[in-house]
Each structure stands twice: as structure tokens, then as C-alpha cells.
Design an enzyme around this catalytic site. Structure first.
Site, PDB file in Angstrom:
ATOM      1  N   ASP A   1      42.032  35.468  37.467  1.00  0.00           N
ATOM      2  CA  ASP A   1      40.960  36.332  36.956  1.00  0.00           C
ATOM      3  C   ASP A   1      41.677  37.302  36.001  1.00  0.00           C
ATOM      4  O   ASP A   1      42.770  36.969  35.513  1.00  0.00           O
ATOM      5  CB  ASP A   1      40.251  37.064  38.115  1.00  0.00           C
TER       6      ASP A   1
ATOM      7  N   LYS B   1      37.349  36.620  46.911  1.00  0.00           N
ATOM      8  CA  LYS B   1      37.976  37.249  45.742  1.00  0.00           C
ATOM      9  C   LYS B   1      39.114  38.119  46.242  1.00  0.00           C
ATOM     10  O   LYS B   1      39.087  38.571  47.395  1.00  0.00           O
ATOM     11  CB  LYS B   1      36.952  38.124  44.999  1.00  0.00           C
TER      12      LYS B   1
HETATM   13  P1  NDP Z   1      42.033  38.227  30.929  1.00  0.00           P
HETATM   14  O1  NDP Z   1      42.915  39.138  31.681  1.00  0.00           O
HETATM   15  O2  NDP Z   1      42.582  36.961  30.359  1.00  0.00           O
HETATM   16  O3  NDP Z   1      41.327  39.012  29.721  1.00  0.00           O
HETATM   17  C1  NDP Z   1      40.570  40.151  29.945  1.00  0.00           C
HETATM   18  C2  NDP Z   1      40.126  40.738  28.623  1.00  0.00           C
HETATM   19  O4  NDP Z   1      39.200  41.779  28.852  1.00  0.00           O
HETATM   20  C3  NDP Z   1      41.271  41.351  27.837  1.00  0.00           C
HETATM   21  O5  NDP Z   1      40.994  41.258  26.482  1.00  0.00           O
HETATM   22  C4  NDP Z   1      41.237  42.797  28.310  1.00  0.00           C
HETATM   23  O6  NDP Z   1      41.804  43.715  27.394  1.00  0.00           O
HETATM   24  C5  NDP Z   1      39.745  43.026  28.437  1.00  0.00           C
HETATM   25  N1  NDP Z   1      39.499  44.044  29.459  1.00  0.00           N
HETATM   26  C6  NDP Z   1      39.867  43.999  30.767  1.00  0.00           C
HETATM   27  N2  NDP Z   1      39.486  45.129  31.401  1.00  0.00           N
HETATM   28  C7  NDP Z   1      38.890  45.881  30.473  1.00  0.00           C
HETATM   29  C8  NDP Z   1      38.287  47.157  30.493  1.00  0.00           C
HETATM   30  N3  NDP Z   1      38.241  47.886  31.628  1.00  0.00           N
HETATM   31  N4  NDP Z   1      37.739  47.634  29.349  1.00  0.00           N
HETATM   32  C9  NDP Z   1      37.790  46.892  28.192  1.00  0.00           C
HETATM   33  N5  NDP Z   1      38.366  45.693  28.104  1.00  0.00           N
HETATM   34  C10 NDP Z   1      38.887  45.189  29.223  1.00  0.00           C
HETATM   35  O7  NDP Z   1      40.802  37.921  31.926  1.00  0.00           O
HETATM   36  P2  NDP Z   1      39.720  36.753  31.861  1.00  0.00           P
HETATM   37  O8  NDP Z   1      39.442  36.381  30.458  1.00  0.00           O
HETATM   38  O9  NDP Z   1      40.135  35.717  32.819  1.00  0.00           O
HETATM   39  O10 NDP Z   1      38.443  37.478  32.507  1.00  0.00           O
HETATM   40  C11 NDP Z   1      37.462  38.150  31.728  1.00  0.00           C
HETATM   41  C12 NDP Z   1      36.171  38.273  32.513  1.00  0.00           C
HETATM   42  O11 NDP Z   1      35.698  36.965  32.867  1.00  0.00           O
HETATM   43  C13 NDP Z   1      36.271  39.030  33.847  1.00  0.00           C
HETATM   44  O12 NDP Z   1      35.063  39.711  34.077  1.00  0.00           O
HETATM   45  C14 NDP Z   1      36.436  37.911  34.856  1.00  0.00           C
HETATM   46  O13 NDP Z   1      36.011  38.307  36.160  1.00  0.00           O
HETATM   47  C15 NDP Z   1      35.472  36.883  34.261  1.00  0.00           C
HETATM   48  N6  NDP Z   1      35.684  35.517  34.723  1.00  0.00           N
HETATM   49  C16 NDP Z   1      36.882  34.890  34.542  1.00  0.00           C
HETATM   50  C17 NDP Z   1      37.043  33.599  34.970  1.00  0.00           C
HETATM   51  C18 NDP Z   1      38.295  32.831  34.707  1.00  0.00           C
HETATM   52  O14 NDP Z   1      38.278  31.618  34.937  1.00  0.00           O
HETATM   53  N7  NDP Z   1      39.350  33.434  34.203  1.00  0.00           N
HETATM   54  C19 NDP Z   1      35.976  32.893  35.712  1.00  0.00           C
HETATM   55  C20 NDP Z   1      34.722  33.611  35.763  1.00  0.00           C
HETATM   56  C21 NDP Z   1      34.614  34.883  35.300  1.00  0.00           C
HETATM   57  P3  NDP Z   1      43.264  44.309  27.658  1.00  0.00           P
HETATM   58  O15 NDP Z   1      44.208  43.222  27.279  1.00  0.00           O
HETATM   59  O16 NDP Z   1      43.338  45.512  26.803  1.00  0.00           O
HETATM   60  O17 NDP Z   1      43.321  44.641  29.136  1.00  0.00           O
END
Ligand code: NDP
Length: 445
Positions: A166, A126
Site C-alpha cells: 500500500d 490491513k
Molecule cells: P504509493 O506510496 O506508491 O504512492 C502514494 C502517492 O500518494 C505518492 O505520490 C504520495 O506522495 C501521495 N501521497 C501519500 N500520502 C499523501 C498525503 N497525505 N497527501 C498528499 N499526497 C500523498 O502508494 P499507492 O499508489 O500504492 O497508493 C495510493 C492510494 O491507493 C492509497 O490510498 C492506497 O490505499 C490505494 N490503493 C493502493 C493499492 C495498491 O495496490 N497499491 C490497492 C488499492 C488501493 P509522496 O511521495 O509525496 O508521499
């Protein structure tokens, strides 16, 4: 706490001071694994768990870049190469101001088990940066990505370490990173996954994590003769994972009633249908706006600074970030009738919340298992790149569904506790065995 876990955790804490998220992730795994390792002393003698908890390599570097005003900005860059026993390091890059060593080590540690569960030959890694893409111009994001890759390129490669996206790293960032890698190495290879479809990306990769978490919820329900159809679903986040979880729930006949971002959550009791989802996709992926604007457009409630877990639902899909469901929120979910939690995000439930879910014997799919769809299709992207042959949508989706079924089956096999399936235990032991056997075979490396 089991005194053997306590003793193990004392060593981890002493060796990795101040890394709370990393301790949390290791402890959750140690609680499942230490009793299993006691029954299988070959793993104990070879100190497999102690070795898995120590990264093979950590790279930390400076990322200087010029903003649009011509001012120099400096960020930190990281890559954690955690374990390569079963394949090249594989895992995403996170760009978010909260990124630090502890968060990336927790994510890399989880990734080792997750990648093993997929059955594909991928080790765990990571990386990322404390860079915040929010509010930056496309040119600033590009210059940052180019600078980040100017150091990272010497540590990665299609047979060494293959990063993906991510939080904060989507198609735009992967494109800039790939372009810079290609320029530096003069090689067109599958060194990153999540690439655009025009230059070696896989169909279904953007959808894979959200689809996979929904398939996993469906598998858990089907094992009890039920399904997603007709269920009310609360989803957090509104990024990549949340968007495609929403799409799949809709396709399976469920109703998604919440989405969120770091500002708050929207509650739409009529359901976020495909048309509304397209609005969210445009809002988040192109305009890069706030979820609050959804509430204004569709005249629904917006809860500033809150998370969606107070809303009555049958299924919760946390798809935002770590530690976003605490003990009280877990209790509220259960009190309101929620029976299924499938973690799209990594470690979204605190240890106390997990305890509430397990004590109440709900269907709880931990991230390692439930969100493994993303890295699975990344693995399939690597295969297609090696063959230089793209597969069609249907082929990839079929393989994704089969992998999620296999992961579910592995969790059932190792997680059975009487009538109840403890998916946490199942995922931890199921993910461990293949890595441990490979490490044993490869000696003290
Ligand atoms: P994105 O950046 O596309 O979206 C993240 C979302 O979560 C946004 O809506 C963001 O809001 C919100 N968010 C992020 N940080 C915080 C926080 N500290 N408090 C509240 N809301 C938060 O990321 P992903 O959708 O790719 O990832 C989301 C989760 O899924 C993570 O935990 C990631 O590790 C996990 N994941 C992702 C994978 C992938 O293929 N993308 C694979 C496996 C797991 P805002 O816009 O306001 O920041």
C-alpha cells in the site's frame, strides 16, 4: 441523518473513541446498509453489521531497528484482522508517518467489502507502521522490514493472513519482508502478494490497481454509450496507482494532464505521454525524487501545496490518499465539467464531496469497487502460488478486466435508483451480501 444510522453510529463512536477515519468509513457503509438490513431482518437479528464493524483481532507491536548512524529507532507496527468469513485475511501494509489505529481500521473495514466484491475467496485485513521510508537508505528500509516481520510472521500465513503493499510499501519492501518471513519460517509460501516476478509474484500485479480504476471508469462510461477516448483526465498522486492509471488512460486514448505528490501538483496540458511517464517512474521509483522536478524538466506549471482538482477535466482519478477531495473541490470539478470520478485511492472523497457527486448524478465509482483490481490480482497471485504455476500477462489482464466488469455489474444490480446508478450503494450492498450470508452460515463466531 437517518435516526437508525445515528443510533448505530453512536455505538460505534462510543466503542471506538477518537477514530475519525474509522467512523467515516463505517458511516458511509451504514447509510447504504441500514435501510437494506431493515428489509432483510435475518441480518438484523444476527447483528451482522455490528459484528463486521468489530475487528476479529488487532495486533499492535514495537518495531525497533538500527539506523545508519547506529542509533536505535522505534516505530509502531499493526495488523488488523478484520473479517475472515469468506477467506484468509487479505489487505495491504502501509508505511507512512500518519499511520494509526483509526486509519488502519478504516482501511481494513473497506477491504472486507472490496474483497467480497471481487468474487474471490478473501477476507479483509490491513496493517502497517508509522515508519516513513522517505529519506531512508535501502539498508535502513531493509533493517526496518526485517524487524517488522520478526513480530508479524507469527500472525500471518498463506491460509491465515496474506498482506500486500500500500502507500510506502512497494516491490522493494515486499522483497525484504518476504525474505525475512522465509528465513524465520523455513518455508517458501505465498504469504505476501506483490512479490517480484522471480520469486512467485504475478504479472500485472504492479499495474492492477491503476489499470483496474481505469477499466472501472471505462465500464461506467460504456454503460452510457461513451468511453475514455478523447477525454481529459486529472490524476492525483504519482505512486504505484497513479502511474499505472496514467499508462492505461494513455492506452485507451485519453489524455492525462496532472499528477501530484504531497508537495503539490504538475499541470501538463499537452498530456503525460508514455515517454514522460517513464521519466516519472524513474523519478519516483528509483531516484525517489519529487514531482516538482517534472515541471522543471518539461517546463510546465507546478502548484506548490495544491491538489489538482481546480484544473478543467472530464474525468478525475484520485490516486493518492484518503480525504483528498473536499466539498469545495468536488463542486469545482463539477463546475468545470467533470462527469466521472473513479477512486484509485481508498476513501479519497470526503462524505460532503460524495454528497455533491451523488446529488449532481455524475458517474462516481467508490474505491471499494474502483480500486479492487489490486487485491483481485493479489488473489490471482495466491492462486498461482498454490498451483505453483505462473500465468502469462494476457491471461492475468483478461481475468482482471473480467473481474472489474463483474464488480461493475454487481454495483448496477444493487445501486439502481431510477435512471441513475448509485455506485456507492451498489458497492456497499453488493459487497455485504456474500460476507453476511457466510457469517450467518457459520453461526455466532
Ligand atoms: P504509493 O506510496 O506508491 O504512492 C502514494 C502517492 O500518494 C505518492 O505520490 C504520495 O506522495 C501521495 N501521497 C501519500 N500520502 C499523501 C498525503 N497525505 N497527501 C498528499 N499526497 C500523498 O502508494 P499507492 O499508489 O500504492 O497508493 C495510493 C492510494 O491507493 C492509497 O490510498 C492506497 O490505499 C490505494 N490503493 C493502493 C493499492 C495498491 O495496490 N497499491 C490497492 C488499492 C488501493 P509522496 O511521495 O509525496 O508521499
Amino acid at each position: 441523518m437517518d435516526p437508525r444510522v445515528e443510533e448505530f453510529m453512536a455505538q460505534i463512536t462510543a466503542k471506538n473513541p477518537g477514530e475519525g477515519e474509522f467512523h467515516q468509513a463505517v458511516q458511509e457503509v451504514a447509510e447504504s446498509l441500514i435501510p437494506y438490513i431493515e428489509e432483510n431482518p435475518k441480518y438484523k437479528h444476527a447483528k451482522i453489521l455490528e459484528r463486521i464493524a468489530e475487528p476479529e483481532r488487532v495486533v499492535m507491536f514495537r518495531v525497533p531497528w538500527l539506523d545508519d548512524k547506529g542509533e536505535i529507532q522505534i516505530n509502531k507496527g499493526y495488523r488488523i484482522e478484520m473479517n475472515s468469513a469468506i477467506g484468509p485475511y487479505k489487505g495491504g501494509l502501509r508505511f507512512h508517518p500518519t499511520v494509526n489505529l483509526s486509519i488502519l481500521k478504516f482501511l481494513a473495514f473497506e477491504q472486507v467489502f472490496k474483497n467480497s466484491l471481487t468474487t474471490l475467496p478473501m477476507g479483509g485485513g490491513k496493517g502497517g507502521s508509522d515508519f516513513d521510508p522517505k529519506g531512508k537508505s535501502d539498508n535502513e528500509v531493509m533493517r526496518f522490514c526485517q524487524s517488522f516481520m520478526t513480530e508479524l510472521y507469527r500472525h500471518i500465513g498463506p491460509n491465515t493472513d496474506v498482506p500486500a503493499g500500500d502507500i510506502g510499501v512497494g516491490g522493494r519492501e515486499i522483497g525484504y519482508l518476504f525474505g525475512q518471513y522465509k528465513r524465520l519460517k523455513n518455508e517458501f509460501t505465498g504469504v505476501l502478494t506483490g512479490k517480484g516476478i522471480q520469486y512467485g509474484g504475478s504479472l500485472i500485479r504492479p499495474e492492477a490497481t491503476g489499470f483496474g480504476a481505469t477499466y472501472f471508469a471505462q465500464e461506467m462510461l460504456e454503460a452510457e454509450g461513451d468511453g475514455i477516448k478523447g477525454k481529459k483526465v486529472a490524476i492525483s498522486g504519482s505512486g504505484n496507482v497513479a502511474q499505472f492509471a496514467t499508462q492505461k488512460v494513455n492506452e485507451m486514448g485519453g489524455k492525462v494532464i496532472t499528477l501530484s505528490d504531497s508537495g503539490g501538483f504538475i499541470h501538463d496540458p499537452n498530456g503525460i505521454d508514455q515517454e514522460k511517464l517513464e521519466y516519472v517512474m524513474e523519478l519516483k521509483n528509483i531516484k525517489r525524487g519529487r514531482i516538482k522536478e517534472y515541471a522543471e524538466k518539461y517546463g510546465v506549471e507546478y502548484h506548490e501545496g495544491k491538489r489538482p482538482w481546480s484544473v478543467t477535466c472530464d474525468i478525475a482519478l484520485p490516486c493518492a490518499t484518503q480525504n483528498e477531495i473536499n466539498e469545495d473541490e468536488a463542486k469545482t470539478l463539477i463546475k468545470n465539467g467533470c462527469r466521472v470520478v473513479s477512486e484509485g485511492a481508498n476513501m479519497p472523497s470526503t462524505p460532503e464531496a460524495i454528497e455533491v457527486f451523488l446529488n449532481n448524478k455524475i458517474l462516481f465509482g467508490p474505491g471499494k469497487a474502483a480500486n479492487a483490481g489490486g487485491v483481485s490480482v493479489s488473489g490471482l497471485e495466491m492462486t498461482q502460488n498454490s498451483m505453483r504455476l505462473p500465468w502469462n500477462r494476457d491471461e492475468v489482464d483478461k481475468q482482471l478486466q473480467q473481474i472489474m466488469k463483474n464488480i461493475h455489474h454487481t454495483c448496477q444490480k444493487y445501486g439502481k435508483e431510477g435512471d441513475y446508478i448509485n455506485y456507492v450503494k451498489g458497492a456497499n450492498i453488493g459487497g455485504f451480501v456474500k460476507v453476511a450470508e457466510a457469517m450467518l452460515a457459520q453461526g455466532a463466531v
